[in-house]
Motif scaffolding. Structure first.
Motif, PDB file in Angstrom:
ATOM      1  N   THR A 129      27.376  23.971 -22.779  1.00 15.18           N
ATOM      2  CA  THR A 129      26.172  24.912 -22.601  1.00 15.18           C
ATOM      3  C   THR A 129      25.869  25.094 -23.927  1.00 15.18           C
ATOM      4  O   THR A 129      26.734  25.045 -25.082  1.00 15.18           O
ATOM      5  N   ALA A 130      24.736  25.231 -24.235  1.00 14.50           N
ATOM      6  CA  ALA A 130      24.160  25.686 -25.403  1.00 14.50           C
ATOM      7  C   ALA A 130      22.660  26.732 -25.311  1.00 14.50           C
ATOM      8  O   ALA A 130      21.914  26.600 -24.356  1.00 14.50           O
ATOM      9  N   GLU A 131      22.937  27.504 -26.189  1.00 12.78           N
ATOM     10  CA  GLU A 131      21.719  28.547 -26.248  1.00 12.78           C
ATOM     11  C   GLU A 131      20.979  27.998 -27.594  1.00 12.78           C
ATOM     12  O   GLU A 131      21.689  28.149 -28.562  1.00 12.78           O
ATOM     13  N   VAL A 132      19.435  28.134 -27.233  1.00  8.75           N
ATOM     14  CA  VAL A 132      18.748  27.583 -28.660  1.00  8.75           C
ATOM     15  C   VAL A 132      17.418  28.485 -28.651  1.00  8.75           C
ATOM     16  O   VAL A 132      16.925  28.640 -27.396  1.00  8.75           O
ATOM     17  N   LYS A 133      16.840  28.784 -29.823  1.00  5.05           N
ATOM     18  CA  LYS A 133      15.655  29.608 -29.819  1.00  5.05           C
ATOM     19  C   LYS A 133      14.561  28.516 -29.568  1.00  5.05           C
ATOM     20  O   LYS A 133      14.804  27.273 -29.655  1.00  5.05           O
ATOM     21  N   VAL A 134      13.760  28.925 -28.963  1.00  2.47           N
ATOM     22  CA  VAL A 134      12.463  28.211 -28.435  1.00  2.47           C
ATOM     23  C   VAL A 134      12.111  27.244 -29.808  1.00  2.47           C
ATOM     24  O   VAL A 134      11.855  26.111 -29.466  1.00  2.47           O
ATOM     25  N   ALA A 135      12.032  27.687 -30.925  1.00  4.17           N
ATOM     26  CA  ALA A 135      11.662  27.112 -32.142  1.00  4.17           C
ATOM     27  C   ALA A 135      12.460  25.946 -32.336  1.00  4.17           C
ATOM     28  O   ALA A 135      11.892  25.162 -33.228  1.00  4.17           O
ATOM     29  N   ASN A 136      13.643  25.956 -31.854  1.00  2.10           N
ATOM     30  CA  ASN A 136      14.701  24.944 -32.269  1.00  2.10           C
ATOM     31  C   ASN A 136      15.038  24.022 -31.095  1.00  2.10           C
ATOM     32  O   ASN A 136      15.752  23.119 -31.295  1.00  2.10           O
ATOM     33  N   VAL A 137      14.280  24.141 -30.009  1.00  3.51           N
ATOM     34  CA  VAL A 137      14.640  23.335 -28.653  1.00  3.51           C
ATOM     35  C   VAL A 137      14.247  21.915 -28.970  1.00  3.51           C
ATOM     36  O   VAL A 137      14.906  21.187 -28.446  1.00  3.51           O
ATOM     37  N   LYS A 138      13.109  21.597 -29.521  1.00  3.59           N
ATOM     38  CA  LYS A 138      12.968  20.203 -29.822  1.00  3.59           C
ATOM     39  C   LYS A 138      13.906  19.415 -30.561  1.00  3.59           C
ATOM     40  O   LYS A 138      14.121  18.375 -30.099  1.00  3.59           O
ATOM     41  N   SER A 139      14.532  20.239 -31.699  1.00  2.00           N
ATOM     42  CA  SER A 139      15.496  19.342 -32.265  1.00  2.00           C
ATOM     43  C   SER A 139      16.620  19.187 -31.278  1.00  2.00           C
ATOM     44  O   SER A 139      17.378  18.052 -31.705  1.00  2.00           O
ATOM     45  N   LEU A 140      17.074  20.117 -30.566  1.00  4.03           N
ATOM     46  CA  LEU A 140      18.178  19.928 -29.595  1.00  4.03           C
ATOM     47  C   LEU A 140      17.806  18.679 -28.798  1.00  4.03           C
ATOM     48  O   LEU A 140      18.562  17.721 -28.456  1.00  4.03           O
ATOM     49  N   PHE A 141      16.651  18.597 -28.006  1.00  2.00           N
ATOM     50  CA  PHE A 141      16.172  17.593 -27.225  1.00  2.00           C
ATOM     51  C   PHE A 141      16.122  16.354 -27.983  1.00  2.00           C
ATOM     52  O   PHE A 141      16.468  15.031 -27.537  1.00  2.00           O
ATOM     53  N   ARG A 142      15.862  16.188 -29.280  1.00  3.08           N
ATOM     54  CA  ARG A 142      15.519  14.967 -29.988  1.00  3.08           C
ATOM     55  C   ARG A 142      17.128  14.413 -30.313  1.00  3.08           C
ATOM     56  O   ARG A 142      17.510  13.196 -30.131  1.00  3.08           O
ATOM     57  N   PHE A 143      17.962  15.595 -30.452  1.00  8.61           N
ATOM     58  CA  PHE A 143      19.499  14.915 -30.838  1.00  8.61           C
ATOM     59  C   PHE A 143      20.065  14.434 -29.582  1.00  8.61           C
ATOM     60  O   PHE A 143      20.669  13.408 -29.701  1.00  8.61           O
ATOM     61  N   LEU A 144      19.818  15.225 -28.413  1.00 10.58           N
ATOM     62  CA  LEU A 144      20.212  14.689 -27.225  1.00 10.58           C
ATOM     63  C   LEU A 144      19.709  13.299 -26.953  1.00 10.58           C
ATOM     64  O   LEU A 144      20.367  12.412 -26.188  1.00 10.58           O
TER      65      LEU A 144
END
Length: 122
Positions: free
Chosen positions: A64-79
């Protein structure tokens, strides 16, 4: 908007349980090193669904990961980059609502990530 919760389950029947958990732990470490997150970890057994496998007190293949809205795009790009061609289930929780998607190909993964981005308003 509050933080976004993302649960990722790696699915690979060809791997032994230990190998799958090792891949999950490596992915978790890479997320922590690459993406600006609030928190991330393996999912403890106490949060398990009926019939779920566990190893060492954690659900097999789940993080699981908890991420701020501002950083969610970078998480999705990484995934998207890291999990291309892998079979996964992803659960995204934002604003009290949950989106569940499953992907087993590059096309499905890209569609799942696009749906998750739209879901969180990115």
């Amino acid at each position: 908007m509050s933080n976004i919760q993302v649960k990722i389950t790696l699915l690979d029947e060809r791997l032994e349980d230990g190998e799958l958990q090792e891949k999950t732990e490596n992915l978790l470490q890479d997320i922590k090193e690459t993406v600006e997150i609030e928190s991330a970890g393996l999912l403890p057994v106490k949060n398990s669904e009926q019939g779920a496998k566990d190893i060492g007190g954690f659900l097999l293949g789940v993080l699981t990961a908890e991420v701020k809205v501002a950083n969610v795009k970078s998480l999705f790009r990484f995934l998207s980059d890291r999990l291309l061609g892998k079979t996964i289930e992803m659960e995204v929780t934002a604003n009290g609502k949950t989106l569940k998607v499953k992907a087993s190909s590059a096309v499905e993964l890209n569609a799942a990530i696009k749906a998750a981005q739209e879901f969180v308003g990115e």
